[in-house]
Scaffold this active site. Structure first.
Site, PDB file in Angstrom:
ATOM      1  N   TRP A  10     -86.265 -84.777 -30.127  1.00 40.80           N
ATOM      2  CA  TRP A  10     -85.959 -83.345 -30.252  1.00 40.80           C
ATOM      3  C   TRP A  10     -85.981 -82.615 -28.915  1.00 40.80           C
ATOM      4  O   TRP A  10     -85.606 -81.444 -28.854  1.00 40.80           O
ATOM      5  CB  TRP A  10     -86.954 -82.678 -31.220  1.00 40.80           C
ATOM      6  CG  TRP A  10     -86.648 -82.911 -32.671  1.00 40.80           C
ATOM      7  CD1 TRP A  10     -85.599 -83.617 -33.191  1.00 40.80           C
ATOM      8  CD2 TRP A  10     -87.395 -82.411 -33.795  1.00 40.80           C
ATOM      9  NE1 TRP A  10     -85.643 -83.586 -34.560  1.00 40.80           N
ATOM     10  CE2 TRP A  10     -86.741 -82.854 -34.957  1.00 40.80           C
ATOM     11  CE3 TRP A  10     -88.551 -81.639 -33.935  1.00 40.80           C
ATOM     12  CZ2 TRP A  10     -87.202 -82.545 -36.246  1.00 40.80           C
ATOM     13  CZ3 TRP A  10     -89.021 -81.328 -35.206  1.00 40.80           C
ATOM     14  CH2 TRP A  10     -88.349 -81.779 -36.344  1.00 40.80           C
ATOM     15  N   HIS A  96     -88.118 -90.814 -19.773  1.00 39.03           N
ATOM     16  CA  HIS A  96     -86.797 -90.273 -20.098  1.00 39.03           C
ATOM     17  C   HIS A  96     -86.143 -89.752 -18.817  1.00 39.03           C
ATOM     18  O   HIS A  96     -86.820 -89.223 -17.943  1.00 39.03           O
ATOM     19  CB  HIS A  96     -86.940 -89.145 -21.130  1.00 39.03           C
ATOM     20  CG  HIS A  96     -85.629 -88.720 -21.690  1.00 39.03           C
ATOM     21  ND1 HIS A  96     -84.787 -87.873 -21.016  1.00 39.03           N
ATOM     22  CD2 HIS A  96     -84.999 -89.054 -22.842  1.00 39.03           C
ATOM     23  CE1 HIS A  96     -83.690 -87.699 -21.738  1.00 39.03           C
ATOM     24  NE2 HIS A  96     -83.791 -88.402 -22.853  1.00 39.03           N
ATOM     25  N   SER A 204     -75.354 -89.419 -26.494  1.00 39.26           N
ATOM     26  CA  SER A 204     -74.289 -88.915 -27.372  1.00 39.26           C
ATOM     27  C   SER A 204     -74.066 -89.797 -28.600  1.00 39.26           C
ATOM     28  O   SER A 204     -72.929 -90.041 -29.008  1.00 39.26           O
ATOM     29  CB  SER A 204     -72.985 -88.719 -26.588  1.00 39.26           C
ATOM     30  OG  SER A 204     -73.172 -87.753 -25.578  1.00 39.26           O
ATOM     31  N   GLY A 226     -79.308 -84.613 -29.352  1.00 39.75           N
ATOM     32  CA  GLY A 226     -78.676 -83.477 -30.043  1.00 39.75           C
ATOM     33  C   GLY A 226     -78.453 -83.687 -31.532  1.00 39.75           C
ATOM     34  O   GLY A 226     -78.739 -82.793 -32.337  1.00 39.75           O
TER      35      GLY A 226
HETATM   36  P1  PGA Z   1     -78.133 -86.998 -26.678  1.00 40.84           P
HETATM   37  O1  PGA Z   1     -79.551 -87.296 -25.984  1.00 40.84           O
HETATM   38  O2  PGA Z   1     -78.100 -87.788 -27.955  1.00 40.84           O
HETATM   39  O3  PGA Z   1     -78.139 -85.504 -26.919  1.00 40.84           O
HETATM   40  O4  PGA Z   1     -77.072 -87.425 -25.720  1.00 40.84           O
HETATM   41  C1  PGA Z   1     -80.099 -88.581 -25.993  1.00 40.84           C
HETATM   42  C2  PGA Z   1     -81.429 -88.586 -25.267  1.00 40.84           C
HETATM   43  O5  PGA Z   1     -81.553 -87.895 -24.249  1.00 40.84           O
HETATM   44  O6  PGA Z   1     -82.383 -89.273 -25.693  1.00 40.84           O
END
Ligand code: PGA
Length: 242
Positions: A10, A96, A204, A226
């Site tokens: 999140w 991350h 994504s 997201g």
């Molecule tokens: P995203 O983020 O799915 O919005 O691209 C993935 C993440 O940063 O873990």
């Protein structure tokens, strides 16, 4: 047998009230989810306590998004592993790219955080990934191999998840080609002593590409940013079709 692990990240989204709204819509959709798929929500620190209570008795497990390497001390703004395990947290995202990029996280601090997490029984999710520039320069392999090698010095690979997240694919809608993600994940697996470490793809991941991503033989799950914020989207992702 490698486990399948789908995790929502999140990031810095959702108040406690918003987290409860999400669960109201999301939890019923788990009835369709095959039992071998592990489902996690990695949420802001302020949401952990209420989610620990709301998820009690459900199959969704709880993750944090960072952990400090000391058990306590003068580290303003940090949270330790015992503080997380006390409230039922089982997983923690470490390294991350947003933490590496904006908060000075290095392979060395990542390694310390992984050690502390494991020592207290948390399962770390180690994130690795290359920038667009590194990819364009043909450095993807060396960057990933170095992040894995340095991050995993003296780490127990029996309690570990890895997420391959190409930085240029995060939050951009620009997903890595699934075959290319599969190739890099295979490369990561070759660096490991335990071939059963689950390796996720992140960047994504959406309802419209999850089926293709999960059809790749090396990919054991997804780390979803997201699309984990909307109950219907995340439900479609955990209920991917094979
Ligand atoms: P995203 O983020 O799915 O919005 O691209 C993935 C993440 O940063 O873990």
């Amino acid at each position: 047998m490698r486990k399948i692990v789908i995790a929502g990240n999140w990031k810095m989204f959702k108040t406690q009230a918003e987290s409860q709204d999400f669960l109201r819509d999301f939890l019923p959709t788990l009835e369709e989810t095959p039992s071998e798929r592990e489902v996690l929500l990695c949420v802001p620190f302020t949401d952990l306590n209420i989610l620990s209570k709301s998820l009690h008795g459900s199959r969704v497990q709880l993750g944090a998004q960072n952990v400090h390497w000391e058990e306590n001390g003068a580290y303003t703004g940090e949270v330790s592993a015992p503080m997380l395990t006390e409230i039922g947290v089982r997983f923690v995202v470490i390294g991350h790219s947003e933490r590496r990029q904006y908060f000075g996280e290095t392979d060395e601090t990542v390694n310390l955080r992984i050690r502390a997490a494991q020592k207290h029984g948390l399962t770390p999710i180690l994130c690795v990934g290359e920038t667009k520039q590194q990819r364009d320069n043909g450095e993807t392999e060396i960057i990933i191999i170095n992040q894995i090698k340095r991050g995993l010095v003296d780490i127990d690979q029996s309690n570990l998840i890895i997420a391959y997240e190409p930085i240029w694919a995060i939050g951009t809608g620009d997903t890595c080609e699934t075959k290319e993600a599969n190739r890099v994940i295979g490369l990561i697996r070759n660096q490991l002593t335990n071939p059963n470490v689950p390796i996720q793809y992140g960047g994504s991941v959406k309802p419209n590409n999850i089926d293709e991503i999960m059809a790749q033989p090396e990919i054991d799950g997804a780390l979803v940013g997201g699309a984990s914020l909307e109950a219907a989207d995340f439900a479609r992702i955990i209920n991917y079709q094979n």
